[in-house]
Motif scaffolding. Structure first.
Motif, PDB file in Angstrom:
ATOM      1  N   CYS A 267       4.295   6.556  55.859  1.00  0.00           N
ATOM      2  CA  CYS A 267       2.913   6.435  55.421  1.00  0.00           C
ATOM      3  C   CYS A 267       1.984   6.538  56.628  1.00  0.00           C
ATOM      4  O   CYS A 267       2.437   6.636  57.773  1.00  0.00           O
ATOM      5  CB  CYS A 267       2.697   5.104  54.689  1.00  0.00           C
ATOM      6  N   ALA A 268       0.691   6.500  56.364  1.00  0.00           N
ATOM      7  CA  ALA A 268      -0.289   6.508  57.443  1.00  0.00           C
ATOM      8  C   ALA A 268      -0.301   5.147  58.140  1.00  0.00           C
ATOM      9  O   ALA A 268      -0.002   4.127  57.515  1.00  0.00           O
ATOM     10  CB  ALA A 268      -1.668   6.823  56.877  1.00  0.00           C
TER      11      ALA A 268
ATOM     12  N   GLU B 170      -1.839   2.095  56.449  1.00  0.00           N
ATOM     13  CA  GLU B 170      -1.297   1.683  55.155  1.00  0.00           C
ATOM     14  C   GLU B 170      -0.222   0.610  55.257  1.00  0.00           C
ATOM     15  O   GLU B 170       0.171   0.018  54.248  1.00  0.00           O
ATOM     16  CB  GLU B 170      -0.721   2.892  54.407  1.00  0.00           C
ATOM     17  N   SER B 171       0.299   0.366  56.449  1.00  0.00           N
ATOM     18  CA  SER B 171       1.416  -0.567  56.583  1.00  0.00           C
ATOM     19  C   SER B 171       1.461  -1.184  57.965  1.00  0.00           C
ATOM     20  O   SER B 171       1.030  -0.568  58.955  1.00  0.00           O
ATOM     21  CB  SER B 171       2.742   0.156  56.301  1.00  0.00           C
TER      22      SER B 171
ATOM     23  N   VAL C 216       6.025   2.848  57.972  1.00  0.00           N
ATOM     24  CA  VAL C 216       6.608   2.981  56.632  1.00  0.00           C
ATOM     25  C   VAL C 216       6.097   1.869  55.737  1.00  0.00           C
ATOM     26  O   VAL C 216       5.671   0.808  56.205  1.00  0.00           O
ATOM     27  CB  VAL C 216       8.153   2.948  56.664  1.00  0.00           C
ATOM     28  N   LYS C 217       6.141   2.126  54.452  1.00  0.00           N
ATOM     29  CA  LYS C 217       5.861   1.077  53.473  1.00  0.00           C
ATOM     30  C   LYS C 217       7.102   0.876  52.618  1.00  0.00           C
ATOM     31  O   LYS C 217       7.871   1.821  52.381  1.00  0.00           O
ATOM     32  CB  LYS C 217       4.641   1.422  52.632  1.00  0.00           C
TER      33      LYS C 217
END
Length: 340
Positions: free
Chosen positions: A281-282, A285-286, A329-330
């Motif tokens: 993910c960006a 976002e995490s 990562v999410k």
């Protein structure tokens, strides 16, 4: 079909089996799984009649095999035994190994051997071969046929697939399970391989330090283990400290649903790898990033750093392209976490 009640056994001052009880249903497949030294083989030898327990009771099909007043010897129990690596007689042919102990005329034995070879999917052309002339998988099938020749009520298997390579082990195990089910013979497999136990059995008994820590279906013991040691022994697992309240766990992965609505306060929760979905993910976002990737083909072991947590998370999951150190990562969680 088989009932064990409070079976105990000690060697010198060492307690090997500690008041074990177990029921085996007719035609079922039970796997006794545990680490080396947990007492698995001793229990199997007691069931076979090769060892005598110190106390307890064993009843098979309504007949008492052992209690304080009686002991039925091994050759009268009607129990088949397949040891590790088959233990075939090297000086006997395949046919003679299978026929060993059979009664009847030569013609009757020949017909029975042919039927048994067909039952375990052995080519009739192998009948005259010596054990060293056939493969490891074929040797195990000969050992199984030899045990089935006695028409046992119960089959005991002592890590019979451990000497085989990975691919052959899986196919031989599946063939053996199918054969025993078709013959309607109840079986008990002893193994330290958790995947083998879960694949083979209709009932799994997890053994540790001479005790059964949990007995249930493969799905039950895998998804609802009684403690952390059992969970980690039965497969990959992510165990996290958490704050528990109202059926939820607040942990490093955020808020996760649990299998206990009553649990509260500080505790620990378990998730299996298949419950976790990990995607790149960006950065905004995490707060989770990959530190290391150990790629082994279908599966990769990820080491993940979480903001605000000193210890990294290590988990095994299905490999994905684009994973490399530094990638944010999410993680999405499916199902519920097991509360310990």
């Amino acid at each position: 079909m088989l009932e064990l009640t409070s079976i105990s056994k000690s060697f010198a001052d060492t307690r090997v089996l500690d008041s074990l009880s177990l029921n085996v249903a007719p035609g079922s497949r039970t796997a006794i799984v545990g680490p080396s030294g947990s007492g698995k083989t001793t229990l199997l030898r007691i069931l076979a009649g090769f060892e005598t327990p110190d106390s307890g009771r064993i009843v098979m099909q309504g007949k008492t095999l052992f209690d304080e007043a009686s002991f039925v010897p091994a050759h009268r129990r009607g129990i088949g035994f397949v040891p590790q690596e088959g233990a075939l007689f090297p000086h006997l042919s395949v046919a003679d190994n299978i026929a060993w102990g059979l009664d009847g005329s030569r013609q009757e034995k020949r017909q029975r051997v042919a039927a048994l070879m067909e039952m375990v999917s052995l080519d009739q052309a192998l009948a005259g071969h010596w054990p060293h002339e056939i493969s490891g998988g074929q040797q195990q099938r000969v050992a199984l046929a030899r045990a089935l020749a006695q028409r046992p009520s119960l089959m005991l298997l002592d890590e019979p697939f451990s000497a085989l390579d990975t691919g052959l082990r899986a196919t031989t195990r599946k063939a053996t399970a199918d054969l025993l089910a078709e013959a309607g013979v109840a079986s008990i497999l002893v193994t330290h391989d958790q995947n083998e136990a879960l694949s083979f059995a209709t009932q799994v008994a997890v053994m540790r330090a001479g005790r059964f820590t949990q007995v249930g279906t493969p799905f039950e013991v895998y998804t609802r283990p009684v403690d952390e040691d059992t969970a980690l022994f039965l497969g990959e697992a992510l165990v996290l400290p958490a704050e528990l309240r109202a059926g939820k766990a607040i942990c490093a992965l955020g808020e996760v649903a649990t299998d206990s609505a009553q649990a509260s306060g500080q505790g620990r929760v378990m998730l299996r790898p298949e419950q976790l979905s990990i995607a790149a993910c960006a950065p905004h976002e995490s707060a989770i990033a990959i530190v290391d990737v150990d790629f082994t083909g279908q599966l990769s072991t990820l080491t993940l750093a979480l903001a605000g947590q000193a210890e990294p998370l290590v988990l095994k999951t299905v490999s994905q392209p684009g994973w490399r150190p530094g990638t944010p990562v999410k993680i999405a969680v499916a199902g519920t976490a097991r509360v310990f």
